[in-house]
Design an enzyme around this catalytic site. Structure first.
Site, PDB file in Angstrom:
ATOM      1  N   HIS A  92       0.850  -1.197   0.000  1.00 55.98           N
ATOM      2  CA  HIS A  92       0.000   0.000   0.000  1.00 55.98           C
ATOM      3  C   HIS A  92       0.883   1.243   0.000  1.00 55.98           C
ATOM      4  O   HIS A  92       1.889   1.306   0.698  1.00 55.98           O
ATOM      5  CB  HIS A  92      -0.997  -0.009   1.166  1.00 55.98           C
ATOM      6  CG  HIS A  92      -0.401   0.160   2.532  1.00 55.98           C
ATOM      7  ND1 HIS A  92      -0.128   1.399   3.080  1.00 55.98           N
ATOM      8  CD2 HIS A  92      -0.055  -0.747   3.476  1.00 55.98           C
ATOM      9  CE1 HIS A  92       0.367   1.253   4.291  1.00 55.98           C
ATOM     10  NE2 HIS A  92       0.430  -0.042   4.566  1.00 55.98           N
ATOM     11  N   ASP A 113       6.563   1.646   6.160  1.00 59.10           N
ATOM     12  CA  ASP A 113       5.150   1.252   6.115  1.00 59.10           C
ATOM     13  C   ASP A 113       4.358   2.238   5.263  1.00 59.10           C
ATOM     14  O   ASP A 113       3.911   3.250   5.764  1.00 59.10           O
ATOM     15  CB  ASP A 113       4.597   1.220   7.543  1.00 59.10           C
ATOM     16  CG  ASP A 113       3.153   0.783   7.604  1.00 59.10           C
ATOM     17  OD1 ASP A 113       2.658   0.179   6.626  1.00 59.10           O
ATOM     18  OD2 ASP A 113       2.494   1.056   8.622  1.00 59.10           O
ATOM     19  N   GLU A 152      -4.952   1.925   2.694  1.00 60.24           N
ATOM     20  CA  GLU A 152      -4.946   0.823   3.663  1.00 60.24           C
ATOM     21  C   GLU A 152      -4.992   1.329   5.100  1.00 60.24           C
ATOM     22  O   GLU A 152      -5.674   0.744   5.951  1.00 60.24           O
ATOM     23  CB  GLU A 152      -3.705  -0.053   3.444  1.00 60.24           C
ATOM     24  CG  GLU A 152      -3.660  -1.305   4.306  1.00 60.24           C
ATOM     25  CD  GLU A 152      -2.901  -1.133   5.618  1.00 60.24           C
ATOM     26  OE1 GLU A 152      -2.881  -2.088   6.411  1.00 60.24           O
ATOM     27  OE2 GLU A 152      -2.351  -0.033   5.843  1.00 60.24           O
ATOM     28  N   GLU A 153      -4.249   2.384   5.394  1.00 55.14           N
ATOM     29  CA  GLU A 153      -4.095   2.805   6.791  1.00 55.14           C
ATOM     30  C   GLU A 153      -5.423   3.197   7.440  1.00 55.14           C
ATOM     31  O   GLU A 153      -5.689   2.851   8.585  1.00 55.14           O
ATOM     32  CB  GLU A 153      -3.100   3.966   6.901  1.00 55.14           C
ATOM     33  CG  GLU A 153      -1.665   3.605   6.527  1.00 55.14           C
ATOM     34  CD  GLU A 153      -1.006   2.614   7.466  1.00 55.14           C
ATOM     35  OE1 GLU A 153      -1.687   2.063   8.345  1.00 55.14           O
ATOM     36  OE2 GLU A 153       0.201   2.374   7.317  1.00 55.14           O
ATOM     37  N   ASP A 206       3.964  -6.004   3.572  1.00 55.82           N
ATOM     38  CA  ASP A 206       3.598  -4.883   4.453  1.00 55.82           C
ATOM     39  C   ASP A 206       3.992  -5.107   5.906  1.00 55.82           C
ATOM     40  O   ASP A 206       3.305  -4.641   6.808  1.00 55.82           O
ATOM     41  CB  ASP A 206       2.094  -4.622   4.351  1.00 55.82           C
ATOM     42  CG  ASP A 206       1.648  -3.379   5.131  1.00 55.82           C
ATOM     43  OD1 ASP A 206       2.492  -2.497   5.358  1.00 55.82           O
ATOM     44  OD2 ASP A 206       0.471  -3.302   5.512  1.00 55.82           O
ATOM     45  N   HIS A 263       4.031   3.414  12.318  1.00 56.45           N
ATOM     46  CA  HIS A 263       3.106   4.541  12.520  1.00 56.45           C
ATOM     47  C   HIS A 263       3.702   5.654  13.373  1.00 56.45           C
ATOM     48  O   HIS A 263       2.966   6.398  14.024  1.00 56.45           O
ATOM     49  CB  HIS A 263       1.795   4.069  13.156  1.00 56.45           C
ATOM     50  CG  HIS A 263       0.998   3.144  12.285  1.00 56.45           C
ATOM     51  ND1 HIS A 263      -0.219   2.614  12.667  1.00 56.45           N
ATOM     52  CD2 HIS A 263       1.236   2.642  11.037  1.00 56.45           C
ATOM     53  CE1 HIS A 263      -0.688   1.833  11.701  1.00 56.45           C
ATOM     54  NE2 HIS A 263       0.188   1.840  10.699  1.00 56.45           N
TER      55      HIS A 263
END
Length: 451
Positions: free
Chosen positions: A265, A279, A313-314, A341, A414
């Site tokens: 992603h 990520d 995606e997130e 991922d 994140h």
């Protein structure tokens, strides 16, 4: 013995050429270098943000300019998602007022998809688990207060529910906001964000991630009987927007309708100046380079080798890239789908989810052509973006490393620590080879994987 279990000299030669191109040839460190340019030039890529749109256009144009695209071996397109709304972060701050003698700003970041909130002198109650929340909630010690979840690290799969469901479960007892100890295996005062999933059954309350260090500090304050008060400001809004998946593929020469899918992603969170490097910019660029290696060698396998950069995606909102893909392409004949991922440490093999007969064939293909990647974890192939295909019966795969709980990945996941510095060009190349060779072998093997 079936064809699938015999070594094919042409496939073996192509796998050797793929390895050479990545280890010492023109594709060496290219995934890292291309990712670094995107990260440095465009910064974090929040879903449907102007920065992400610029990065998508750039990557699409780069693929258009490949020699293999110009000569017709590779086809590339943008697929616009259906109507979407995305969450946009505004100003945020958390100020500790009591028991500090002077107000102190604390490190924090609002969790994704939260409602806005502005709370003055909110009293904080710290809990270490769901049981403590229930105990204090039933004793009427939660109503009108801010709940801080200070839950020590075990695994991400255990703790993500505190982020996703924590606001609802605190709201059920009358809480007015949530502070979440960052879901992280390690911290150097780094808040880690992620999305919240409101059920709609309780009043929606704002929520923010704080650092591991500050969550422990609040715990100590409460344990010694000190009253904790804070000011919490979280501004945000939902906006109509648009976004695209990028798809590039080499059409199969004999079975173009049979698709081997791989990707990552391309969206990210916005915690720091480079967030989205690991990520999942790395997963996206590693799988793209896996396709490019095959294309650069002029290989057109029997089946279609397709790459995708999923969008959205997130946040996991409706009509994101994964939902769009399965809506538009879910009825096509996918032989296998791989999502990259969970970081890019040195590859040792693959996770697999699917039928036992299919798994056995994957294992035999690995032993025939890439025995150095012989680790296969059963029931471990699903990813967030590939799961909708898995629900339709498509076998799923992912690349894996010597880090069973993904602790390295979740140190930075994140957070502002997700930067190019935590990625290694050689480790990325090990994943380029693992994915490129595995997907090519499946695409070119005379016998297809069982459905």
């Amino acid at each position: 013995m079936t064809i699938a279990y015999c070594t094919n000299d042409a496939i073996k030669k192509n796998v050797d050429n793929i390895r050479q191109a990545i280890n010492a040839g023109p594709n060496k460190h290219k995934a890292y270098d291309k990712l670094a340019y995107i990260v440095d030039t465009f910064g974090p890529r929040m879903w449907a943000s102007p920065r992400m749109a610029l990065a998508v256009d750039y990557l699409y144009n780069q693929i258009q300019n490949w020699e293999a695209t110009k000569n017709g071996l590779v086809e590339v397109r943008l697929e616009k998602l259906d109507e979407i709304s995305t969450w946009v972060r505004g100003s945020e701050q958390l100020i500790l007022k009591s028991p500090r003698k002077r107000p102190q700003k604390l490190g924090m970041i609002g969790l994704g998809l939260i409602v806005p909130g502005n709370i003055k002198d909110g009293e904080v109650v710290v809990v270490r688990n769901w049981s403590e929340l229930d105990e204090k909630g039933k004793a009427n010690k939660i109503k009108g207060k801010i709940v801080c979840y200070n839950v020590p690290w075990t695994t991400y799969d255990d703790l993500k529910f505190y982020r996703q469901q924590g606001p609802d479960r605190a709201s059920a007892y009358g809480a007015i906001a949530v502070l979440l100890r960052s879901v992280a295996s390690f911290s150097i005062y780094s808040p880690h964000t992620g999305n919240v999933r409101y059920s709609g059954n309780f009043t929606k309350i704002p929520a923010a991630a704080i650092t591991v260090e500050d969550a422990e500090m609040l715990q100590r304050m409460q344990d010694r009987g000190q009253k904790i008060t804070v000011d919490l400001e979280l501004n945000n809004e939902m906006k109509a927007s648009e976004s695209h998946n990028i798809i590039a593929e080499i059409k199969g020469q004999q079975h173009p309708e049979q698709i081997i899918l791989m990707g990552g992603h391309f969206d990210s969170w916005d915690t720091g100046s480079q967030t989205g490097a690991m990520d999942d910019g790395a997963g996206t660029l590693v799988t793209l380079e896996a396709l490019k290696v095959v294309a650069d060698l002029g290989i057109r396998p029997l089946r279609t080798l397709r790459w995708i950069a999923w969008s959205g995606e997130e946040m996991g909102l409706p009509n994101n890239g994964a939902q769009h893909y399965v809506k538009k392409h879910g009825d096509e004949d996918h032989v296998v789908a791989l999502e990259n991922d969970v970081g890019q440490l040195t590859a040792i093999g693959f996770g697999f989810s699917g039928k036992l007969q299919t798994s056995r064939m994957v294992r035999q293909l690995i032993m025939n052509y890439i025995p150095d990647l012989s680790v296969v974890n059963e029931n471990d192939g699903s990813g967030v973006d590939t799961k909708p295909l898995g629900d339709k019966g498509v076998p799923l795969m992912r690349n894996i490393y010597k880090d069973p709980n993904d602790d390295y990945y979740f140190k930075y996941h994140h957070s502002a620590g997700d930067t190019m510095n935590i990625l290694n060009p050689d480790e990325m190349d090990s994943n380029v080879f693992a994915i490129s060779s595995m997907m090519y072998i499946i695409a070119d093997n005379p016998e297809r994987l069982p459905k």
